[in-house]
Every structure is written in structure tokens, then in C-alpha cells.
Design an enzyme around this catalytic site. Structure first.
Site, PDB file in Angstrom:
ATOM      1  N   GLY A 172      -7.603  -2.410 -13.517  1.00  0.00           N
ATOM      2  CA  GLY A 172      -6.245  -1.784 -13.265  1.00  0.00           C
ATOM      3  C   GLY A 172      -5.961  -1.180 -12.045  1.00  0.00           C
ATOM      4  O   GLY A 172      -5.198  -0.073 -12.020  1.00  0.00           O
ATOM      5  N   ALA A 194      -5.375  -4.436 -19.408  1.00  0.00           N
ATOM      6  CA  ALA A 194      -6.686  -3.673 -19.612  1.00  0.00           C
ATOM      7  C   ALA A 194      -7.016  -3.679 -21.004  1.00  0.00           C
ATOM      8  O   ALA A 194      -8.060  -3.702 -21.488  1.00  0.00           O
ATOM      9  CB  ALA A 194      -6.714  -2.470 -18.692  1.00  0.00           C
ATOM     10  N   HIS A 239      -8.668  11.465  -7.453  1.00  0.00           N
ATOM     11  CA  HIS A 239      -7.401  11.918  -6.847  1.00  0.00           C
ATOM     12  C   HIS A 239      -6.918  12.889  -7.713  1.00  0.00           C
ATOM     13  O   HIS A 239      -5.665  13.375  -7.490  1.00  0.00           O
ATOM     14  CB  HIS A 239      -6.418  10.966  -6.906  1.00  0.00           C
ATOM     15  CG  HIS A 239      -6.655   9.424  -5.987  1.00  0.00           C
ATOM     16  ND1 HIS A 239      -6.356   8.360  -6.277  1.00  0.00           N
ATOM     17  CD2 HIS A 239      -7.604   9.812  -4.743  1.00  0.00           C
ATOM     18  CE1 HIS A 239      -6.639   7.554  -4.971  1.00  0.00           C
ATOM     19  NE2 HIS A 239      -7.499   8.075  -4.312  1.00  0.00           N
ATOM     20  N   CYS A 248       3.474  35.288  -6.324  1.00  0.00           N
ATOM     21  CA  CYS A 248       3.502  35.801  -4.820  1.00  0.00           C
ATOM     22  C   CYS A 248       4.629  35.272  -4.072  1.00  0.00           C
ATOM     23  O   CYS A 248       4.866  35.562  -2.836  1.00  0.00           O
ATOM     24  CB  CYS A 248       2.306  35.412  -4.012  1.00  0.00           C
ATOM     25  SG  CYS A 248       1.968  33.530  -3.883  1.00  0.00           S
ATOM     26  N   CYS A 250      -1.293  27.374  -6.355  1.00  0.00           N
ATOM     27  CA  CYS A 250      -0.094  28.034  -5.246  1.00  0.00           C
ATOM     28  C   CYS A 250      -0.624  27.614  -3.982  1.00  0.00           C
ATOM     29  O   CYS A 250      -1.707  27.794  -3.591  1.00  0.00           O
ATOM     30  CB  CYS A 250      -0.102  29.172  -5.359  1.00  0.00           C
ATOM     31  SG  CYS A 250       0.995  30.265  -4.330  1.00  0.00           S
ATOM     32  N   VAL A 259      -4.389  10.224 -12.411  1.00  0.00           N
ATOM     33  CA  VAL A 259      -4.319  11.811 -12.554  1.00  0.00           C
ATOM     34  C   VAL A 259      -3.840  12.184 -13.753  1.00  0.00           C
ATOM     35  O   VAL A 259      -3.648  13.251 -14.125  1.00  0.00           O
ATOM     36  CB  VAL A 259      -3.316  12.153 -11.448  1.00  0.00           C
ATOM     37  CG1 VAL A 259      -4.025  12.022 -10.062  1.00  0.00           C
ATOM     38  CG2 VAL A 259      -1.862  11.656 -11.532  1.00  0.00           C
TER      39      VAL A 259
HETATM   40  P1  NAD Z   1      -1.496   0.783  -8.026  1.00  0.00           P
HETATM   41  O1  NAD Z   1      -0.522   1.420  -8.400  1.00  0.00           O
HETATM   42  O2  NAD Z   1      -1.723   0.533  -6.738  1.00  0.00           O
HETATM   43  O3  NAD Z   1      -1.775  -0.786  -8.930  1.00  0.00           O
HETATM   44  C1  NAD Z   1      -1.930  -0.930  -9.975  1.00  0.00           C
HETATM   45  C2  NAD Z   1      -2.585  -2.165 -10.453  1.00  0.00           C
HETATM   46  O4  NAD Z   1      -2.774  -2.179 -11.861  1.00  0.00           O
HETATM   47  C3  NAD Z   1      -1.923  -3.536  -9.863  1.00  0.00           C
HETATM   48  O5  NAD Z   1      -3.099  -4.442  -9.236  1.00  0.00           O
HETATM   49  C4  NAD Z   1      -1.527  -4.040 -11.320  1.00  0.00           C
HETATM   50  O6  NAD Z   1      -1.495  -5.575 -11.109  1.00  0.00           O
HETATM   51  C5  NAD Z   1      -2.341  -3.634 -12.162  1.00  0.00           C
HETATM   52  N1  NAD Z   1      -1.975  -3.738 -13.696  1.00  0.00           N
HETATM   53  C6  NAD Z   1      -0.689  -3.685 -13.911  1.00  0.00           C
HETATM   54  N2  NAD Z   1      -0.507  -3.396 -15.514  1.00  0.00           N
HETATM   55  C7  NAD Z   1      -1.863  -3.582 -15.828  1.00  0.00           C
HETATM   56  C8  NAD Z   1      -2.581  -3.615 -17.157  1.00  0.00           C
HETATM   57  N3  NAD Z   1      -1.824  -3.712 -18.278  1.00  0.00           N
HETATM   58  N4  NAD Z   1      -3.803  -3.735 -17.269  1.00  0.00           N
HETATM   59  C9  NAD Z   1      -4.539  -3.806 -16.068  1.00  0.00           C
HETATM   60  N5  NAD Z   1      -4.017  -3.890 -14.757  1.00  0.00           N
HETATM   61  C10 NAD Z   1      -2.745  -3.566 -14.601  1.00  0.00           C
HETATM   62  O7  NAD Z   1      -2.736   1.424  -8.631  1.00  0.00           O
HETATM   63  P2  NAD Z   1      -3.961   1.952  -7.948  1.00  0.00           P
HETATM   64  O8  NAD Z   1      -5.085   1.048  -7.291  1.00  0.00           O
HETATM   65  O9  NAD Z   1      -4.526   2.898  -8.978  1.00  0.00           O
HETATM   66  O10 NAD Z   1      -3.446   3.230  -6.662  1.00  0.00           O
HETATM   67  C11 NAD Z   1      -2.585   4.024  -6.593  1.00  0.00           C
HETATM   68  C12 NAD Z   1      -2.586   5.353  -6.939  1.00  0.00           C
HETATM   69  O11 NAD Z   1      -1.460   5.510  -7.909  1.00  0.00           O
HETATM   70  C13 NAD Z   1      -3.879   5.809  -7.353  1.00  0.00           C
HETATM   71  O12 NAD Z   1      -4.088   6.875  -6.529  1.00  0.00           O
HETATM   72  C14 NAD Z   1      -3.430   6.794  -8.740  1.00  0.00           C
HETATM   73  O13 NAD Z   1      -3.806   8.248  -8.408  1.00  0.00           O
HETATM   74  C15 NAD Z   1      -1.976   6.788  -8.559  1.00  0.00           C
HETATM   75  N6  NAD Z   1      -1.207   6.737  -9.744  1.00  0.00           N
HETATM   76  C16 NAD Z   1      -1.723   7.137 -11.014  1.00  0.00           C
HETATM   77  C17 NAD Z   1      -1.057   7.103 -12.049  1.00  0.00           C
HETATM   78  C18 NAD Z   1      -1.771   7.846 -13.373  1.00  0.00           C
HETATM   79  O14 NAD Z   1      -2.268   8.720 -13.347  1.00  0.00           O
HETATM   80  N7  NAD Z   1      -1.481   7.058 -14.757  1.00  0.00           N
HETATM   81  C19 NAD Z   1      -0.036   6.348 -12.299  1.00  0.00           C
HETATM   82  C20 NAD Z   1       0.641   5.946 -11.036  1.00  0.00           C
HETATM   83  C21 NAD Z   1      -0.016   6.007  -9.913  1.00  0.00           C
END
Ligand code: NAD
Length: 248
Positions: A188, A233, A120, A151, A128, A104
């Protein structure tokens, strides 16, 4: 790992239609913690207490104070990293189509990717809950928590909380992208959040090569994904693009 980097570059070189599914891990090198895994937010807070829509509706001030404000502070100061810019380089080489992101933070677009499905939602906007007025997150008055609209209604981020549905147009387009690509880069994501975790399954069943980039195995590893390149990544993607540049 070098062999797998070369293999990924060869697969991309041969591909006509590449897509990516990205998750919180792709922004870890930008300084944004993921939800799960080492250093993840869930080590500190209980997701059901803060990231479920019922929790937000029950106590918006608590969710704003602990989760939303913290996310805002972190995202405000962070910037895209080489994982995001590598995908832009792939797009410029004609080797990246649509990116489906669960994130996000808006970093794919900030880095320069032009075709991104925000599965997401996006944290950059608030809405609002009473009158549906939209306001950029940076313009929301946070002197009162939870912030309120003119509002009197409460602002919520335009993100999908647990317990909410994915916008049907995003779901349908993501499924179409997955079924039409010949290579899917899965970067990731823990592949534990549905329905996003099903995207690689659709790609695989349609005949695509599924390449995972993650420091840790996931439920996709060894079953849905053809191979896992274990690593960060940003570092891995940068090496793949460099190898692809050499090949093309
Ligand atoms: P998750 O938090 O469930 O998993 C994170 C994954 O990233 C893990 O498998 C981990 O091993 C891996 N990881 C950690 N460091 C890494 C790196 N340097 N390079 C590659 N991979 C790495 O995340 P998800 O599967 O995206 O699902 C969770 C939800 O979290 C999503 O819906 C997302 O919207 C939300 N989220 C988003 C953010 C953001 O926008 N940056 C941050 C936190 C959570």
C-alpha cells in the site's frame, strides 16, 4: 494471482527474517483515504499548500482546519482492517519481524503488532511548537483553531510534514531492518515519498525478496520488487496468511 499468492506463501515459509514496509494504501480498507491514487486527498487539496512544514508555519489555522481536523475525524472513527490483522497473524506465527510504516494512524499497534517503526510519526500526539509540551490528540481543546497550549504556543501533530527530516534513529533502524531481512513485504505504498521509498532498494541490494501488494504498479514494480500481487492489501494478505497456515 492465485499463483502469486502461493509463491508469496512459499517465500514466507522459507524466510527466516521477514519485514514489512507499509503505506497509506494499507488503511484504505479502514476508510482512510490515501494521499495519492484514486480517491486520494491530493485530488481535493494541494499538498504543498497543506502538508509542507512551511505551509503549516505560514498559516497553522488553515492547515488545522482543512487537513488536521479532517484527518482526526477520519482516524477517530476508523479501525484496523484485515491487512493489519494479517501482519499480526504473521507475527504470531513467527513470520513477521519489524514493520516500517509510513502511516500515522497507529493501526498496526492497535491491531496488535509489537515491533513498529513509525517512520513519519504518529497522529495520536500533539506537541506545542514553543514549549514542546506533548498532549494526546484526543485531549486537545479544539474549540479554538489552531489549538493552543497553556503557554500560548500552537499545537502541531507529531507527524513529519513534507520538508522535515525523518528522526535519525528511525531512519537508521529502518535501514538496518531492510538490510537484514530476507523477505520485505511492501504494502500500500506509492513508493514516491523519499526516503521511505528507498527502503525496498536497500532490501533488494542486500539480497532480499521484495513482494509488493498494491492494486496498481509503482516505480518499484518490475525493477526493485520481485513481483507485484495486484489487489487490496486486506484481501491479498488474508489469502497469503491462509495459504501459509496450510503450508506450515
Ligand atoms: P500514497 O498515498 O502516496 O499511495 C497510496 C498507495 O496505496 C497507492 O500506490 C495506491 O495504489 C495504494 N492503494 C490504494 N488502495 C489500496 C489497498 N486497498 N490496498 C493496497 N494498496 C492500496 O501513500 P504512501 O506511499 O504511504 O505515501 C504518502 C504519505 O501519506 C505517507 O507518508 C503517509 O504518512 C501519509 N498518509 C498516511 C495515512 C494514514 O496514516 N493512514 C493516510 C494518508 C496519507
Amino acid at each position: 494471482m492465485d499463483e502469486l499468492i502461493k509463491r508469496a506463501a512459499r517465500d514466507l515459509a522459507a524466510a527466516k527474517n521477514v519485514a514489512a514496509l507499509t503505506g497509506a494504501g494499507i488503511s484504505v480498507e479502514s476508510g482512510i483515504p490515501p494521499f495519492r491514487g484514486k480517491g486520494g486527498l491530493w485530488e481535493k487539496i494541494d499538498p504543498m499548500e497543506y502538508a509542507h512544514i512551511d505551509a503549516f508555519m505560514r498559516d497553522p489555522a488553515k492547515v488545522w482546519q482543512v487537513l488536521i481536523k479532517e484527518m482526526k475525524d477520519i482516524i477517530d472513527t476508523a479501525r484496523p482492517n484485515p491487512a493489519h490483522t494479517s501482519l499480526v497473524r504473521l507475527e504470531k506465527m513467527g513470520k513477521m519481524g519489524t514493520i516500517i510504516t509510513q502511516n500515522v494512524d497507529g493501526f498496526h499497534q492497535m491491531a496488535g503488532s509489537t515491533d513498529v517503526i513509525e517512520f513519519h510519526g504518529n497522529f495520536a500526539w500533539q506537541r506545542c511548537i514553543d514549549c514542546d509540551r506533548r498532549l494526546e490528540t484526543g485531549k486537545v481543546d479544539m474549540s479554538e483553531i489552531p489549538p493552543r497550549c497553556e503557554c500560548g504556543g500552537i499545537y502541531r501533530p507529531e507527524c513529519i510534514f513534507f520538508g522535515e527530516l525523518i528522526p535519525p534513529e528511525h531512519l537508521a533502524r529502518s535501514q538496518m531492518v531492510a538490510s537484514q531481512c530476507d523477505v520485505l513485504l511492501v504494502m500500500g505504498t506509492s513508493a514516491l515519498v523519499q526516503p521511505a521509498a528507498y527502503i525496498p532498494v536497500i532490501a533488494k541490494e542486500a539480497g532480499a525478496t521484495v513482494i509488493e501488494i498494491n492494486p496498481e504498479p509503482t516505480p518499484l514494480t518490475g525493477s526493485v520488487s520481485d513481483y507485484l500481487i495486484m489487489g487490496k492489501a486486506g484481501e491479498v494478505a488474508d489469502q497469503i496468511v491462509a495459504e501459509l497456515e496450510r503450508l506450515l
